[in-house]
Design an enzyme around this catalytic site. Sequence first.
Site, PDB file in Angstrom:
ATOM      1  N   SER A   1       0.840  -1.201   0.000  1.00 31.09           N
ATOM      2  CA  SER A   1       0.000   0.000   0.000  1.00 31.09           C
ATOM      3  C   SER A   1       0.880   1.259   0.000  1.00 31.09           C
ATOM      4  O   SER A   1       1.646   1.461  -0.949  1.00 31.09           O
ATOM      5  CB  SER A   1      -0.945  -0.038   1.206  1.00 31.09           C
ATOM      6  OG  SER A   1      -1.979   0.898   1.052  1.00 31.09           O
TER       7      SER A   1
ATOM      8  N   HIS B   1      -7.960  -5.369  -0.626  1.00 30.11           N
ATOM      9  CA  HIS B   1      -6.678  -4.721  -0.338  1.00 30.11           C
ATOM     10  C   HIS B   1      -5.796  -5.595   0.556  1.00 30.11           C
ATOM     11  O   HIS B   1      -4.575  -5.497   0.494  1.00 30.11           O
ATOM     12  CB  HIS B   1      -6.947  -3.376   0.334  1.00 30.11           C
ATOM     13  CG  HIS B   1      -5.791  -2.443   0.331  1.00 30.11           C
ATOM     14  ND1 HIS B   1      -5.097  -2.110  -0.811  1.00 30.11           N
ATOM     15  CD2 HIS B   1      -5.189  -1.749   1.346  1.00 30.11           C
ATOM     16  CE1 HIS B   1      -4.133  -1.252  -0.521  1.00 30.11           C
ATOM     17  NE2 HIS B   1      -4.158  -1.024   0.781  1.00 30.11           N
TER      18      HIS B   1
ATOM     19  N   ASP C   1      -9.935  -5.019  -4.912  1.00 29.28           N
ATOM     20  CA  ASP C   1      -9.412  -3.975  -4.031  1.00 29.28           C
ATOM     21  C   ASP C   1     -10.235  -2.696  -4.201  1.00 29.28           C
ATOM     22  O   ASP C   1     -10.357  -2.171  -5.311  1.00 29.28           O
ATOM     23  CB  ASP C   1      -7.940  -3.718  -4.362  1.00 29.28           C
ATOM     24  CG  ASP C   1      -7.212  -2.919  -3.285  1.00 29.28           C
ATOM     25  OD1 ASP C   1      -7.866  -2.120  -2.598  1.00 29.28           O
ATOM     26  OD2 ASP C   1      -5.987  -3.089  -3.160  1.00 29.28           O
TER      27      ASP C   1
END
Length: 348
Positions: free
Chosen positions: A173, A328, A300
Site C-alpha cells: 500500500s 486490499h 481492491d
Amino acid sequence: MSNFYLAAKVLKYLKYNGLSVGMNLDSPPTIKINSIMSSIVKKSRSTSYCLLRRRRPYYLLLVIAVALLQAPARAQQMSHPEYVEVAKNVRLHVTDVGKGRPVIHGFPLSDEMFEYQYEALAKAGFRAIGITMRGFGHSDKPAEGYNYDTYADDIKAVLDQLHVDNVVLGGFSMGGAIVIHYMSRHHGAHVGKLALFAAAAPCWTKQPDFAYSFFTKEDINNLIALNSVNRPALYEAFGQKFTATSTSVSAGIGAWLGTINLQASGFAVGQMLAVLRDADERPNLPAIKVSTLILQGRNDSIVSYQLAEQLQMAIPNSKLVPFEKSGHALFVEEPDKFNKELIEFAGN
C-alpha cells in the site's frame, strides 16, 4: 542446563585440582574473558614445562570453560536488533526473522502485519526483515519527517546498519509508494529485486492526466478532517473497504489488524494522508532497473487494479499477479498464495 552452570562446574573442578584463575562463580558475574585468558598465560609462563605437560588436560578444561562463558555473549552479538536508530532520537522497530529480505508495511499498519509471512519466509530459507516507519507501530513518533524523502532515508539507514545487500525490497500500500521512491532517491542501494503489494502508486488520487485512482483529493481532505476529530471512525471506514467481502478474513484477524492501526500516531496518520493525496511517483518509475513483482487484489476498493496495470506497463521486467479472491488485504485474504508468489520470486 545453562552454559554458566557447566562453566562453574568445570572451574570448581580445576580449583580442586590446584588450578585456579581467581574467579568466584557462585553467582553469574560480568565475565571479563580477556582477564581470564591473561591469567592462563601468566600461569603458563610461571609453570615448569613438566608441570605444564602434566596439567595440560586441566588447561584444556579451562579453555572449554571460557568457551562456555563466551557462548552467550557471541549469541547476543549475532542476534538482530529490535530497534535501529535512523536519526537523532528516532528509532524504528524492526522484526528480523530467519536468514535478507526486508518488507515495508502499509498505511496505517506496522511490520507486525506480516506475521504470517515471516514464518513462511524463514522456513523457506530466507531472512525476513520488517521495518515499521516512524510514526507507526512501535517505532518512535517524532514531530517531523513525515514525507517520502525522509522515509526513504530511514530505510537506507536501516539497510546500511544491518549490512544487507541484494535484498528483495517489498512494500504494501503506502509502503509500495515508499519503496518506489527509495529506488529513485537512493539509486536502488542494497536492492536486488522489488516487490509491490497493492501499492498506492504511482498516484493514489486522480490527477488531470491520470484517472485510474478511486479517490479525488477532496475525498482525502475529508479523511484528514475525520482523522483530526475521530480517528477510530477513519479506521472503521478503511476497514469496510479493506477486504473483498465481510467474510474474507475472520473477525479475529480483523480485530488484530485494528489493534495495529491504533498503535499509530494520529499526527503521523494525518501527515501521511496528505502525502498520499499529493504524491506522484510516475517520474521515479524509470529508476527501477531490477526485476519487480506486483501483487494486486482484483476486488481492491482502496487501490484500483488499474494502478497495478499502470505500474506493470511503466516498469520494465515486471510481473503482475492478480489475486482473484482478495481486496486490499491480500496478505491475509490469500496468505498461502501471497507467500508462495513472494518466495518463488525471491528464490529465482
